[in-house]
Design a protein around this motif. Structure first.
Motif, PDB file in Angstrom:
ATOM      1  N   SER A  81      -1.798   6.308   8.270  1.00 34.75           N
ATOM      2  CA  SER A  81      -0.502   5.656   8.107  1.00 34.75           C
ATOM      3  C   SER A  81      -0.696   4.178   7.821  1.00 34.75           C
ATOM      4  O   SER A  81      -1.698   3.574   8.227  1.00 34.75           O
ATOM      5  CB  SER A  81       0.376   5.846   9.345  1.00 34.75           C
ATOM      6  OG  SER A  81      -0.116   5.098  10.427  1.00 34.75           O
ATOM      7  N   ALA A  82       0.277   3.602   7.126  1.00 33.70           N
ATOM      8  CA  ALA A  82       0.215   2.190   6.752  1.00 33.70           C
ATOM      9  C   ALA A  82       1.392   1.442   7.357  1.00 33.70           C
ATOM     10  O   ALA A  82       2.465   2.007   7.581  1.00 33.70           O
ATOM     11  CB  ALA A  82       0.230   2.045   5.231  1.00 33.70           C
ATOM     12  N   TYR A 128       7.638  -3.812  -0.269  1.00 33.52           N
ATOM     13  CA  TYR A 128       7.199  -2.433  -0.074  1.00 33.52           C
ATOM     14  C   TYR A 128       5.753  -2.315  -0.537  1.00 33.52           C
ATOM     15  O   TYR A 128       5.357  -2.948  -1.522  1.00 33.52           O
ATOM     16  CB  TYR A 128       8.054  -1.459  -0.881  1.00 33.52           C
ATOM     17  CG  TYR A 128       9.442  -1.276  -0.326  1.00 33.52           C
ATOM     18  CD1 TYR A 128       9.715  -0.289   0.606  1.00 33.52           C
ATOM     19  CD2 TYR A 128      10.488  -2.102  -0.731  1.00 33.52           C
ATOM     20  CE1 TYR A 128      10.996  -0.125   1.124  1.00 33.52           C
ATOM     21  CE2 TYR A 128      11.764  -1.942  -0.220  1.00 33.52           C
ATOM     22  CZ  TYR A 128      12.007  -0.951   0.705  1.00 33.52           C
ATOM     23  OH  TYR A 128      13.269  -0.795   1.221  1.00 33.52           O
ATOM     24  N   VAL A 129       4.972  -1.508   0.158  1.00 40.63           N
ATOM     25  CA  VAL A 129       3.583  -1.287  -0.228  1.00 40.63           C
ATOM     26  C   VAL A 129       3.316   0.213  -0.260  1.00 40.63           C
ATOM     27  O   VAL A 129       3.552   0.917   0.726  1.00 40.63           O
ATOM     28  CB  VAL A 129       2.595  -1.965   0.739  1.00 40.63           C
ATOM     29  CG1 VAL A 129       1.156  -1.710   0.279  1.00 40.63           C
ATOM     30  CG2 VAL A 129       2.855  -3.463   0.824  1.00 40.63           C
ATOM     31  N   ASP A 130       2.838   0.691  -1.404  1.00 43.40           N
ATOM     32  CA  ASP A 130       2.383   2.067  -1.541  1.00 43.40           C
ATOM     33  C   ASP A 130       0.873   2.098  -1.353  1.00 43.40           C
ATOM     34  O   ASP A 130       0.141   1.340  -2.015  1.00 43.40           O
ATOM     35  CB  ASP A 130       2.733   2.627  -2.917  1.00 43.40           C
ATOM     36  CG  ASP A 130       4.200   2.964  -3.044  1.00 43.40           C
ATOM     37  OD1 ASP A 130       4.843   3.210  -2.011  1.00 43.40           O
ATOM     38  OD2 ASP A 130       4.702   2.989  -4.185  1.00 43.40           O
ATOM     39  N   CYS A 146       5.079   1.751   3.196  1.00 38.56           N
ATOM     40  CA  CYS A 146       5.599   0.944   4.300  1.00 38.56           C
ATOM     41  C   CYS A 146       6.355  -0.237   3.721  1.00 38.56           C
ATOM     42  O   CYS A 146       6.338  -0.484   2.510  1.00 38.56           O
ATOM     43  CB  CYS A 146       4.463   0.477   5.220  1.00 38.56           C
ATOM     44  SG  CYS A 146       3.167  -0.473   4.401  1.00 38.56           S
ATOM     45  N   PHE A 147       7.028  -0.999   4.601  1.00 42.64           N
ATOM     46  CA  PHE A 147       7.808  -2.132   4.115  1.00 42.64           C
ATOM     47  C   PHE A 147       7.876  -3.205   5.198  1.00 42.64           C
ATOM     48  O   PHE A 147       7.580  -2.967   6.365  1.00 42.64           O
ATOM     49  CB  PHE A 147       9.227  -1.693   3.722  1.00 42.64           C
ATOM     50  CG  PHE A 147      10.188  -1.603   4.870  1.00 42.64           C
ATOM     51  CD1 PHE A 147      11.109  -2.611   5.108  1.00 42.64           C
ATOM     52  CD2 PHE A 147      10.147  -0.523   5.734  1.00 42.64           C
ATOM     53  CE1 PHE A 147      11.986  -2.535   6.174  1.00 42.64           C
ATOM     54  CE2 PHE A 147      11.032  -0.428   6.800  1.00 42.64           C
ATOM     55  CZ  PHE A 147      11.951  -1.439   7.017  1.00 42.64           C
ATOM     56  N   TYR A 148       8.310  -4.384   4.768  1.00 44.34           N
ATOM     57  CA  TYR A 148       8.550  -5.482   5.709  1.00 44.34           C
ATOM     58  C   TYR A 148       9.691  -6.338   5.177  1.00 44.34           C
ATOM     59  O   TYR A 148       9.776  -6.631   3.978  1.00 44.34           O
ATOM     60  CB  TYR A 148       7.318  -6.363   5.906  1.00 44.34           C
ATOM     61  CG  TYR A 148       7.575  -7.486   6.889  1.00 44.34           C
ATOM     62  CD1 TYR A 148       7.350  -7.299   8.243  1.00 44.34           C
ATOM     63  CD2 TYR A 148       8.081  -8.719   6.466  1.00 44.34           C
ATOM     64  CE1 TYR A 148       7.623  -8.303   9.167  1.00 44.34           C
ATOM     65  CE2 TYR A 148       8.354  -9.731   7.379  1.00 44.34           C
ATOM     66  CZ  TYR A 148       8.123  -9.511   8.729  1.00 44.34           C
ATOM     67  OH  TYR A 148       8.400 -10.507   9.636  1.00 44.34           O
TER      68      TYR A 148
END
Length: 220
Positions: free
Chosen positions: A57-58, A128-130, A140-142
């Protein structure tokens, strides 16, 4: 649920397990900590738990003004990890204002691999990061502050043969599928131009006669 679980996965070694309370509601209620409601239909938290309980998981955080991507592994190795990051302005979620890709490499079993995402931290930005690796992927996102969402207009959907297909013309932070059937995935993110087909399964508990509807929510 997401914030707590991501934090636990980033601190493997210091934190070595999670006990959650509780799994299902024992009476009909509008609010509660349970992952599954009285009718045995999964809530939004169930799908976050399901994603974050996977072997890889990220998560994304901001530390000392920098975006830090963490990839955690449990009971497996992750080989050939790559990432693509997208920065959006909350005022316009129709297209990213910046994007960048990079190669991280391999991650050992039961470890946390960290990588700095070279975006300038901005309070008005959603990132967002894939993450992709051999045999899997995660997203995931921030964003700073509270997760304020509003109904999105850039979403289309259709049903066919026990599935629902959703398409997005803007960043849809959360796709919400409501049905008397149980979606295999729900409350997921679609970036502009993406689409996803989700299977709808018969419920485990009491059947609920409810038509399928789909809504999308985005950042404000």
């Amino acid at each position: 649920m997401r914030v707590a679980f991501e934090n636990a996965r980033r601190h493997i070694g210091y934190n070595n397990g999670i006990v959650f309370w509780m799994f299902n509601d024992c009476w009909p209620s509008a609010l509660g900590w349970a992952l599954v409601d009285y009718y045995m239909l999964p809530k939004a938290a169930y799908y976050s738990f399901k994603r974050l309980a996977r072997p890889v998981s990220a998560s994304l955080t901001v530390e000392d003004g920098e975006y830090v991507l963490s990839v955690s592994t449990e009971n497996c190795e992750a080989k050939g990890i790559e990432y693509t990051a997208y920065a959006f302005d909350r005022g316009d979620m129709s297209a990213p204002v910046a994007s960048i890709s990079g190669f991280i490499g391999d991650a050992k079993e039961r470890s946390v691999t960290r990588e700095i995402i070279p975006f300038t931290h901005d309070e008005s930005t959603v990132v967002y990061v894939d993450v992709s690796f051999e045999g899997g992927s995660d997203r995931c996102f921030y964003r700073d502050g509270a997760l304020n969402l509003t109904r999105a207009s850039g979403i289309e959907w259709s049903t066919s043969g026990g599935t629902v297909t959703v398409s997005a013309s803007e960043c849809i932070h959360a796709v919400e599928i409501e049905s008397g059937l149980v979606p295999e995935d729900n409350y997921f993110t679609l970036l502009p131009g993406e689409s996803r087909t989700v299977k709808l399964n018969a419920p485990v508990g009491e059947a609920v006669d409810s038509p399928t509807t789909v809504r999308g929510f985005t950042h404000i």
